[in-house]
Enzyme design. Structure first.
Site, PDB file in Angstrom:
ATOM      1  N   LEU A  33      33.195 -37.849 -60.237  1.00 56.87           N
ATOM      2  CA  LEU A  33      32.359 -39.032 -60.034  1.00 56.87           C
ATOM      3  C   LEU A  33      32.812 -39.876 -58.847  1.00 56.87           C
ATOM      4  O   LEU A  33      33.995 -39.966 -58.546  1.00 56.87           O
ATOM      5  CB  LEU A  33      32.371 -39.885 -61.312  1.00 56.87           C
ATOM      6  CG  LEU A  33      31.869 -39.171 -62.567  1.00 56.87           C
ATOM      7  CD1 LEU A  33      31.942 -40.111 -63.776  1.00 56.87           C
ATOM      8  CD2 LEU A  33      30.442 -38.667 -62.389  1.00 56.87           C
ATOM      9  N   HIS A  37      27.443 -42.043 -58.225  1.00 56.42           N
ATOM     10  CA  HIS A  37      27.197 -41.875 -59.664  1.00 56.42           C
ATOM     11  C   HIS A  37      27.324 -43.219 -60.390  1.00 56.42           C
ATOM     12  O   HIS A  37      26.529 -43.548 -61.268  1.00 56.42           O
ATOM     13  CB  HIS A  37      28.222 -40.920 -60.285  1.00 56.42           C
ATOM     14  CG  HIS A  37      28.234 -39.541 -59.709  1.00 56.42           C
ATOM     15  ND1 HIS A  37      29.284 -39.043 -58.967  1.00 56.42           N
ATOM     16  CD2 HIS A  37      27.322 -38.542 -59.771  1.00 56.42           C
ATOM     17  CE1 HIS A  37      29.019 -37.797 -58.617  1.00 56.42           C
ATOM     18  NE2 HIS A  37      27.843 -37.468 -59.081  1.00 56.42           N
TER      19      HIS A  37
END
Ligand code: AMP
Length: 288
Positions: A33, A37
Site C-alpha cells: 500500500l 491506496h
C-alpha cells in the site's frame, strides 16, 4: 482492525454490519500500500461506512511472463497502515479460497476492452472483472472505491456494475502523485535510481499533450507522435500513447468533448501507466 481470511467469515461480517444498520464501503487492492491506496481508504472512511479493505494479488489478471511472482507483498506493513487509517476490516483471502477446483466462470466486459492496456494484456481485464465481481458478492458494499490512475479498469468496473445490477456505487478517486508528478504505484519500487529520475517524464508527456490541446491541437495522430517522442527522449519504451473518449475509451479524432490521454511505457523492465483527462470546449476551431 479485524483481519478476515475466510470468504464465508467475510460474508458474515458484512451481514452483521448491515443488521446493525451500517453501510459498508470497500477498497479492493493488491497490497503493497501507498498514499494512493490510502486516499481511497480515507474517502471511504469519510463516508461514515464500515470500511473494508481487501488485499489480494489476483493470479487471474497476470499473464504468463508478467510479474505475478515478484509483485511486491508486505501484508504486515499493510495491516499496520490500514489500522492507523481506522479501517474496520481487512479481507485477506487465499487464492485457493477464491479460485476453488472447478472454477469456470469468468466476467468478460466486452466493450471498453479494445484499446489501451487491453490491447497489450490479453485476459487482464477478464481477471480484474471476475475478481471484483467475486469480491463485491462477498463484501456486498454500498460503495466501492477505485483510482483514476487505472482509468480503463475504473471504466470497466463501472460498466460491469451497471450491466450485472450490482447494488454498489462505484466511486472513482483522483490519482495521487509524488511531488515530481510520478503517479504512485506499487511497482515504483522496481525502478532503479536512474529510472526513478526519468519516471516523472510520463506524466510530463501527458501534461504536454494537455497543453497542446489547450493551445488548439485537435489532431490525435499529431498529439500521439508528440507525446511518444517526448517519452522516447526521456528513455522510455512506449507501449501505447493514446487519445480516447473519456467514457467510451474509443479513439477520438479530431479531439472533441471529454478526452482521456493515456499511456503505458517501459523504463527497463518496469511498465508504468498514467493518464490525464481534459475537456475540449465545444465548437472550438481546429488548428491547421
Ligand atoms: P492496486 O493495488 O494497484 O490494484 O490498486 C488498488 C486501487 O488503488 C485501484 O483502484 C487503483 O486504481 C488505486 N490506485 C493505485 N494507485 C493509485 C494512485 N496513485 N492514486 C489513486 N489511486 C490509486
Amino acid at each position: 482492525l479485524k483481519i478476515v481470511g475466510d470468504p464465508a467469515a467475510m460474508r458474515s461480517e458484512s451481514s452483521e454490519a448491515r443488521s446493525l444498520g451500517r453501510t459498508i464501503g470497500f477498497v479492493p487492492t493488491m497490497g503493497s500500500l501507498h498514499e494512493g491506496h490510502l486516499s481511497l481508504v480515507r474517502r471511504c472512511r469519510a463516508s461514515g461506512s464500515v470500511t473494508v479493505a481487501s488485499i489480494f494479488v489476483n493470479p487471474a489478471q497476470f499473464s504468463p511472463g508478467e510479474d505475478f511472482e515478484r509483485y511486491p507483498r508486505d501484508p504486515d506493513r499493510d495491516a499496520r497502515l490500514l489500522e492507523k487509517e481506522g479501517v474496520d476490516i481487512l479481507f485477506l483471502p487465499e487464492a485457493s479460497d477464491l479460485y476453488r477446483p472447478g472454477h469456470s466462470t469468468w466476467v468478460d466486459v466486452t466493450g471498453l476492452t479494445r484499446g489501451l492496456c487491453a490491447a497489450h494484456r490479453p485476459g487482464h481485464f477478464r481477471g480484474v472483472a471476475t475478481i471484483v465481481a467475486k469480491l463485491l458478492n462477498l463484501v456486498r458494499p454500498d460503495a466501492a472505491y477505485f483510482g483514476q490512475k487505472d482509468a480503463q479498469q475504473a471504466a470497466i468496473i463501472r460498466r460491469m456494475v451497471e450491466d450485472l445490477d450490482f447494488d454498489t456505487r462505484v466511486v472513482v478517486c483522483p490519482t495521487v502523485r509524488e511531488p515530481d508528478g510520478l503517479a504512485l504505484s506499487s511497482r515504483n519500487v522496481f525502478l532503479s535510481p536512474e529510472h526513478r529520475l526519468a519516471a516523472p517524464s510520463l506524466y510530463a508527456a501527458l501534461e504536454a499533450g494537455r497543453r497542446a490541446v489547450a493551445s488548439g491541437e485537435r489532431d490525435a495522430g499529431r498529439l500521439r507522435s508528440m507525446m511518444t517522442e517526448r517519452l522516447q527522449g526521456a528513455g522510455f519504451r512506449p507501449q501505447y500513447v493514446d487519445a480516447v473518449g473519456a467514457t467510451s475509451l474509443e479513439p477520438v479524432d479530431p479531439l472533441d468533448g471529454e478526452v482521456l490521454l493515456a499511456a503505458a511505457a517501459y523504463l527497463g523492465a518496469t511498465r508504468l501507466i498514467d493518464n490525464v483527462t481534459l475537456t475540449v470546449p465545444a465548437g472550438t476551431v481546429a488548428r491547421s
